[in-house]
Design a protein around this motif. Sequence first.
Motif, PDB file in Angstrom:
ATOM      1  N   TYR A  73       4.444  -2.083  -0.777  1.00  0.00           N
ATOM      2  CA  TYR A  73       4.308  -3.540  -0.750  1.00  0.00           C
ATOM      3  C   TYR A  73       4.499  -4.066   0.669  1.00  0.00           C
ATOM      4  CZ  TYR A  73       4.383  -4.134  -5.850  1.00  0.00           C
ATOM      5  OH  TYR A  73       4.078  -4.126  -7.181  1.00  0.00           O
ATOM      6  N   LEU A  74       3.669  -5.019   1.046  1.00  0.00           N
ATOM      7  CA  LEU A  74       3.821  -5.681   2.339  1.00  0.00           C
ATOM      8  C   LEU A  74       4.822  -6.820   2.154  1.00  0.00           C
ATOM      9  CD1 LEU A  74       0.095  -5.790   3.505  1.00  0.00           C
ATOM     10  CD2 LEU A  74       1.850  -4.088   4.023  1.00  0.00           C
ATOM     11  N   GLN A  75       5.984  -6.651   2.746  1.00  0.00           N
ATOM     12  CA  GLN A  75       7.066  -7.607   2.555  1.00  0.00           C
ATOM     13  C   GLN A  75       6.714  -8.971   3.162  1.00  0.00           C
ATOM     14  OE1 GLN A  75       9.789  -6.859   0.738  1.00  0.00           O
ATOM     15  NE2 GLN A  75       9.053  -4.766   0.412  1.00  0.00           N
ATOM     16  N   ASN A  76       7.251 -10.016   2.521  1.00  0.00           N
ATOM     17  CA  ASN A  76       7.084 -11.399   2.990  1.00  0.00           C
ATOM     18  C   ASN A  76       5.620 -11.827   3.076  1.00  0.00           C
ATOM     19  OD1 ASN A  76       9.941 -11.681   3.391  1.00  0.00           O
ATOM     20  ND2 ASN A  76       9.706 -10.492   5.290  1.00  0.00           N
ATOM     21  N   TYR A 113       4.863 -19.478 -11.932  1.00  0.00           N
ATOM     22  CA  TYR A 113       3.949 -18.915 -10.943  1.00  0.00           C
ATOM     23  C   TYR A 113       3.724 -17.423 -11.192  1.00  0.00           C
ATOM     24  CZ  TYR A 113       5.428 -23.153  -8.531  1.00  0.00           C
ATOM     25  OH  TYR A 113       5.721 -24.464  -8.231  1.00  0.00           O
ATOM     26  N   TRP A 114       2.502 -16.984 -10.868  1.00  0.00           N
ATOM     27  CA  TRP A 114       2.230 -15.563 -10.740  1.00  0.00           C
ATOM     28  C   TRP A 114       2.621 -15.150  -9.322  1.00  0.00           C
ATOM     29  CZ3 TRP A 114       1.800 -13.844 -15.295  1.00  0.00           C
ATOM     30  CH2 TRP A 114       0.957 -14.404 -16.257  1.00  0.00           C
ATOM     31  N   VAL A 115       3.262 -14.018  -9.198  1.00  0.00           N
ATOM     32  CA  VAL A 115       3.675 -13.518  -7.885  1.00  0.00           C
ATOM     33  C   VAL A 115       2.656 -12.464  -7.439  1.00  0.00           C
ATOM     34  CG1 VAL A 115       5.476 -12.343  -6.571  1.00  0.00           C
ATOM     35  CG2 VAL A 115       6.097 -13.941  -8.405  1.00  0.00           C
ATOM     36  N   ILE A 116       1.842 -12.824  -6.465  1.00  0.00           N
ATOM     37  CA  ILE A 116       0.788 -11.953  -5.965  1.00  0.00           C
ATOM     38  C   ILE A 116       1.246 -11.333  -4.644  1.00  0.00           C
ATOM     39  CG2 ILE A 116      -1.651 -11.768  -5.375  1.00  0.00           C
ATOM     40  CD1 ILE A 116      -1.097 -12.760  -8.252  1.00  0.00           C
ATOM     41  N   VAL A 117       1.311 -10.014  -4.609  1.00  0.00           N
ATOM     42  CA  VAL A 117       1.813  -9.321  -3.430  1.00  0.00           C
ATOM     43  C   VAL A 117       0.815  -8.255  -3.005  1.00  0.00           C
ATOM     44  CG1 VAL A 117       3.732  -8.028  -2.430  1.00  0.00           C
ATOM     45  CG2 VAL A 117       4.166  -9.669  -4.274  1.00  0.00           C
ATOM     46  N   PRO A 118       0.477  -8.179  -1.707  1.00  0.00           N
ATOM     47  CA  PRO A 118      -0.440  -7.130  -1.246  1.00  0.00           C
ATOM     48  C   PRO A 118       0.241  -5.769  -1.216  1.00  0.00           C
ATOM     49  CG  PRO A 118       0.255  -8.500   0.585  1.00  0.00           C
ATOM     50  CD  PRO A 118       0.818  -9.128  -0.634  1.00  0.00           C
ATOM     51  N   THR A 161      -6.178  -2.418   0.915  1.00  0.00           N
ATOM     52  CA  THR A 161      -5.142  -3.325   0.415  1.00  0.00           C
ATOM     53  C   THR A 161      -5.539  -3.814  -0.978  1.00  0.00           C
ATOM     54  OG1 THR A 161      -4.674  -4.080   2.662  1.00  0.00           O
ATOM     55  CG2 THR A 161      -3.840  -5.436   0.869  1.00  0.00           C
ATOM     56  N   LEU A 162      -4.589  -3.797  -1.876  1.00  0.00           N
ATOM     57  CA  LEU A 162      -4.837  -4.275  -3.232  1.00  0.00           C
ATOM     58  C   LEU A 162      -3.829  -5.363  -3.560  1.00  0.00           C
ATOM     59  CD1 LEU A 162      -6.165  -4.100  -6.031  1.00  0.00           C
ATOM     60  CD2 LEU A 162      -4.526  -2.295  -6.594  1.00  0.00           C
ATOM     61  N   LEU A 163      -4.318  -6.504  -4.014  1.00  0.00           N
ATOM     62  CA  LEU A 163      -3.426  -7.578  -4.445  1.00  0.00           C
ATOM     63  C   LEU A 163      -2.897  -7.249  -5.831  1.00  0.00           C
ATOM     64  CD1 LEU A 163      -5.371 -10.768  -3.280  1.00  0.00           C
ATOM     65  CD2 LEU A 163      -3.425  -9.643  -2.174  1.00  0.00           C
TER      66      LEU A 163
END
Length: 230
Positions: free
Chosen positions: A69-72, A87-92, A99-101
């Motif tokens: 995971y790419l932090q922040n 909210y949905w939390v979308i993290v790369p 890169t996948l979301l």
Amino acid sequence: MALALLLIAGGFVALGIWQLERRIWKHRLIAAVASRSHAVPVAAPGPAQWPGVSADRDAYRRIRVSGTYLQNRRTLVQAVTDIGPGYWVIVPLDTGRFTLLVNRGFIAQDQRAAPASEPAGRVTITGLLRVTEPEGGFLRANDPATGRWYSRDTAAIARARGLPATAPYFLDADSARNAPGQPVGGLTVIRFADNHLGYALTWFGMAGLSLWGLSRLRAARDEREDGGAA
């Protein structure tokens, strides 16, 4: 007038048949999605496969991917779920090749201000492949400049976050990694409207009314002709 009613009836019959055909297609889609969503997970499609990814063929397919995971770099997308609004939390996720979301799951509105904390190190995520949701939600456009997101638009989120080589789809994480204080995964709702039979019966009913009107028109004409002959 008679010809017009006949043409209208024919048009209604054609629409009814079209709805029955749509019903067959919808039932096949529902069966296909049910099969995909419960199948053994496959590897997330890589860049070479992206041009062939489509909603009809791939939506809700179970996939698995590993990466960091790419932090922040999370993006919060407004959501309404069975457990409330939030909210949905979308993290790369950096897979090393692309890169996948990842939609890690749902957080309540009062959790928005909590410090972002994604699992550190390499992780393996299993979930459902979801096609991008471009532009925004119903009557609400995404506004990247102010951080207001109403849909999971992969291309727009990738641009806003400066992400390289981002997949044109995202992953809805399952509930395997649910933990206290973390986003709640596994809330994907798979539901398709299936009203085609009702629509077909409505069109066929309209065709019947048109034919009834045609019969009344002919009956009135016959009565006039009989009256004239007398």
